[in-house]
Design an enzyme around this catalytic site. Sequence first.
Site, PDB file in Angstrom:
ATOM      1  N   ASP A  63     -10.948   3.166   4.073  1.00 26.15           N
ATOM      2  CA  ASP A  63     -11.509   1.492   3.681  1.00 26.15           C
ATOM      3  C   ASP A  63     -12.575   1.478   3.922  1.00 26.15           C
ATOM      4  O   ASP A  63     -13.120   0.245   3.571  1.00 26.15           O
ATOM      5  CB  ASP A  63     -10.658   1.176   4.923  1.00 26.15           C
ATOM      6  N   GLN A 118      -4.122  -1.681   9.706  1.00 26.02           N
ATOM      7  CA  GLN A 118      -4.467  -2.884   8.851  1.00 26.02           C
ATOM      8  C   GLN A 118      -5.137  -3.873   9.462  1.00 26.02           C
ATOM      9  O   GLN A 118      -4.689  -3.575  10.738  1.00 26.02           O
ATOM     10  CB  GLN A 118      -2.979  -3.093   8.407  1.00 26.02           C
ATOM     11  N   LYS A 167       0.847  -1.099   0.198  1.00 24.88           N
ATOM     12  CA  LYS A 167      -0.278   0.275   0.087  1.00 24.88           C
ATOM     13  C   LYS A 167       1.020   0.954  -0.156  1.00 24.88           C
ATOM     14  O   LYS A 167       0.927   1.954  -0.505  1.00 24.88           O
ATOM     15  CB  LYS A 167      -0.790   0.208   1.292  1.00 24.88           C
TER      16      LYS A 167
HETATM   17  N1  GUN Z   1      -7.185  -6.736   5.893  1.00 24.41           N
HETATM   18  C1  GUN Z   1      -7.439  -7.346   4.981  1.00 24.41           C
HETATM   19  N2  GUN Z   1      -7.665  -6.166   4.015  1.00 24.41           N
HETATM   20  C2  GUN Z   1      -8.034  -5.826   4.437  1.00 24.41           C
HETATM   21  C3  GUN Z   1      -8.065  -4.370   4.289  1.00 24.41           C
HETATM   22  O1  GUN Z   1      -8.565  -4.253   2.913  1.00 24.41           O
HETATM   23  N3  GUN Z   1      -7.871  -3.051   4.733  1.00 24.41           N
HETATM   24  C4  GUN Z   1      -7.689  -2.962   6.429  1.00 24.41           C
HETATM   25  N4  GUN Z   1      -7.501  -2.247   6.846  1.00 24.41           N
HETATM   26  N5  GUN Z   1      -7.083  -4.385   6.858  1.00 24.41           N
HETATM   27  C5  GUN Z   1      -7.394  -5.380   5.687  1.00 24.41           C
END
Ligand code: GUN
Length: 291
Positions: A120, A97, A53
């Site tokens: 998100d 995350q 990311k």
């Molecule tokens: N863990 C697995 N997928 C995601 C996501 O799209 N965003 C976040 N913050 N954590 C995750």
Amino acid sequence: MTARIIDGNALAARVRGEIADRAAALSARGVQPCLAVLLVGVDPASAVYVRNKVAACEKAGIRSLRFDYPQDVAQADVMAKLAELNADPSVHGILVQLPLPPQFDEAAVLEAISVAKDVDGFHAENVGRLSQNQEAFLPCTPHGVMKMLESVDVKLAGAEAVVIGRSNIVGKPMAMLLTNAGATVTVCHSRTRDLAFHTRRADILVAAVGKPRFVTGDMVKPGAVVIDVGINRLQNGPDEGKLCGDVDFASASEVAGAITPVPGGVGPMTITMLLENTVISADRAARAVGK
Ligand code: GUN
């Protein structure tokens, strides 16, 4: 029949080019989009996702701030950082995350993120807005899947869609997006009786189960669009160590009309939608101060 491959890398590259142009235009107006990413603990998959990311931000001209916390950090420390980032006008997106370590109240953490910076789309208010088909930040993976479905011109209104998985991150918001688009949606999960009965009726089949090669060709309706959200590392056998999805690509691609591969399918689109949400948030912030 051999399925058409829906190339997530190619689609993501095209959309990311547009996002980079928008980020450059915003920077020229004095507002460089900025995403803050918080990673708590030592989950190896999460570390890879966060690294990807941050790297994608850099490529798109989006500033990123990364905050790493040890597994045993107090929730209050993370909450204090979120309050600081919420108040910082130079930060447009905030992402924690998941999963968080067991001492955390995940819902409380997600709700501590400003709704306006919740790129998100996990804040309860954004989830509620999505469920009411109101404008909201959409969760990145299901939003990316919708873009992939758009890219193959599949008609959603009236289609039978089956989602396997009921997580807050993928399954539930995926079902809501497909419902909002007019599909007839069935959500299957670990307690579903006779899963194949449902999957064989699906014009659109989305697998988000977390089990390698779980969906096999005999479970797929001929001509269906199959979207594989899974990212699994094979633990044994001849392909040990390789990445694979929740769908058995070899058999399913003989039956489906279109299918996403793993890797190179949904994964690149997830990050792309995160970048897009960050740019949208930055654009709103710029407009709010007349830039
Ligand atoms: N863990 C697995 N997928 C995601 C996501 O799209 N965003 C976040 N913050 N954590 C995750």
